[in-house]
Design an enzyme around this catalytic site. Sequence first.
Site, PDB file in Angstrom:
ATOM      1  CG  ASP A 196       6.632 -10.731  19.465  1.00 49.59           C
ATOM      2  OD1 ASP A 196       6.070 -10.009  18.641  1.00 49.59           O
ATOM      3  OD2 ASP A 196       6.982 -11.900  19.234  1.00 49.59           O
TER       4      ASP A 196
ATOM      5  CB  THR B 233       1.853 -13.332  22.031  1.00 46.57           C
ATOM      6  OG1 THR B 233       0.679 -12.713  21.506  1.00 46.57           O
ATOM      7  CG2 THR B 233       1.504 -14.675  22.633  1.00 46.57           C
TER       8      THR B 233
ATOM      9  CG  ASP C  99       8.080 -15.906  21.727  1.00 43.09           C
ATOM     10  OD1 ASP C  99       7.649 -15.399  20.667  1.00 43.09           O
ATOM     11  OD2 ASP C  99       7.368 -16.072  22.725  1.00 43.09           O
TER      12      ASP C  99
END
Length: 826
Positions: free
Chosen positions: A337, A339, A582
Amino acid sequence: MTQRALDSSGEQTPGSPRPTKIDAGAELDPVHPVELPPSGHPDATGLTTAEVAERVARGEVNDVPVRSSRSLTEIVRANVFTRFNLIIGVLWVIMLFVAPIQDSLFGFVIVANTGIGIIQEWRAKKTLDSLAVIGEAKPTVRRDGVSAEISTHEIVLGDVVELGPGDKVVVDGTVAEADSLEIDESLLTGEADPVLKRAGDPVMSGSFVVAGGGAFTATKVGREAYAAQLAEEASRFTLVHSELRSGISTILKYVTWMMVPTAIGLIISQLVVKDNNFKDSVARTVGGIVPMIPEGLVLLTSVAFAIGVVRLGRKQCLVQELPAIEGLARVDVVCLDKTGTLTEGGMDITEVRPLGGSDEAYVHQVLRSLGSSDPRPNASLQAIIDAYPAGGEGGGKGWTVTDAMPFSSARKYSGAAFTETDGTPSAWLLGAPDVLLPDGDGTLTEIEHLNEQGLRVLLLARVRGELDAPGAAEGAEPTALVVLEQRLRPDAGETLAYFAQQNVATKVISGDNAVSVGAVAGKLGLAGAENTLDARRMPTDPDEMATAMEENAVFGRVTPQQKRDMVAALQSRGHTVAMTGDGVNDVLALKDADIGVSMGSGSEATRAVAQIVLLNNSFATLPSVVAEGRRVIGNITRVATLFLTKTVYSVLLAILVVCFQVEYPFLPRHLTLLSTLTIGVPAFFLALAPNKERAQPHFVRRVMRYAIPSGVIAAAATFTTYLVARHHYSGPGALEAETSAATLTLFLVSMWVLAIIARPYTWWRIGLVAAMGLGFLIVLVVPWLQDFFALKLVGTTMPWGAVGIAVAAAALLEFSWRLVGRRFGA
């Protein structure tokens, strides 16, 4: 735990901390109480303290035992009561009655090894239990009109549990409040599409929120809750299927089948055919059976895994499933990912550009109102709130929220409708410009230049009709560009460089604009960052998608379902894929990846499905995790060859003894000495040594293709020496002299196998091999050790002959290993 919220790019970033924890039936923590607004709903204020205490007394508590590891009893049972410990235990008891204590040393070694295994796994259990408490989900409940976090096991029947984006539903219940609440039940039903929930609808434990918010009343807790067992298993330290464990089990199965008939033949040969002294025959029979058992291999595997778990635990890395360590060793593609991985969660507004002559002050007022409209602001909206606080210049007071649309990773935008101060209604969208603007719009060129600088751009657009009207996004009027700057993680560049050095391909998969993500990745030195692809133009054919995945490094505007498809496409090409994430939009991909890695502050859903949780939220921990996996599996594969070489030569020697109708050349003490010096001690150190090689598949074939020729050569050389010595020596003490010569050859050949496995040499590896050789030399020259181990070289001709045979065997070993390496690969 930090609550996570989706930002406008499809990523998830940290929001505000949740309230503090309370105990069931106890007073709420007065430090950070969250007073609830008045509501006509009977569930608005939740249970009272007295009601909670009453339910606890009745046992209406969510008491599913969530544990992160096996109990101490289970650990002891698993390490002590094994098939081979039983066999060795019986043989040990026999030897204690018929032979000197030095012939029973093998039993004490097994006791020590089993004790080490228990201690190491107990240490791993304590590490995991402490880490599991840190990473435990803390749902927010309402009690006495106050919201606060509690542990999952403290929820009681009738509790009102609040939900937000990324929250996992921990018990069954009925929706009490819903604000555009969308719940993903794919982990339970297999249906990927989220379900819109309204008041009165049921919710099931194991599902999770993808958009909106609300609250539900717990109707089933504990073992009665649907998927309670799944929830328990998701956070348990499990010993599930792995190639290494199944491979060792396969080897042990075949060893058992070989050992039984060979041992029977050896017993008959030594007790009946030769008609030797009974006690001496029993001792030599046991000496032939014990080394067939590779008992240390199972133990060493458990110890290596346990030590790996402890090492990772010290780095705040929770391993939820033991084979995850093995899987990491085989990873050749890591999907990241952006971010929270390459960038930190927070962002800053660098510029707001009005479009089409829009009034700048009015735009600021709209942004201020949008910020005030969302009780759970994500990172993008939080940056807007920081730049335009509710009480700031321009006011924004008097704007009333009439409708709200929470962010969805499928839509790529959020929105809100207001009644302005003068009574004028207005509705606004905030999200991805390339989603809200039509292709070819001139503003996209301007945005492209900003994206190339690694900046994130959001579009503020005015909806001409109702916020939820069909096609509202297509007809929205562009009003302003909100330019955000992301904070790069200082350690991300080094981490990407590590993966490049280790030949692990890195793929950045993001919901943000592909060009912007590529620019960020380029700043961090990602190889191939210029090869970007907008996922909306990603082919749907699995084979074509796999080609696109291999040819590009950065992917933008990726939907949750596409992330899942991308993982499957890479796996279809034989890649072992690790996926980090996340956010709730990462759950499906994390679940399908070979190894799912979640941040500790990620959503409860991601932590539940991930095999590894980085509790310190640091992407920089990942290289240590991968390196630990490679160290454990690479070293186990190496030392397994040592153990199985011993099994092969032991079985062959027993067969040769039966066929040639001669005494078995060794007593248990001889093979205990050889096993300790050429296998036991060096294997322990080699299993814990650094090892950066990526683990290869087909564990059994890889190990046996080296162990079989090594064992055959060792057995042939040893038995040749033994037969020559039988012709050379005669008279009293001849058998002891023959045994000593055969032991010398077997030791030297076994040492050469060790020397090959210890490559590439470092100073400590050379020292390890030399120390083992020195240990055997000391036994040969110290008189009391000669007597203790019944080893004494007689004359010079036969000992040097034994050395010569060992040298020839060593040359043959080198040739066979190189031949196998060239034919099958190292």
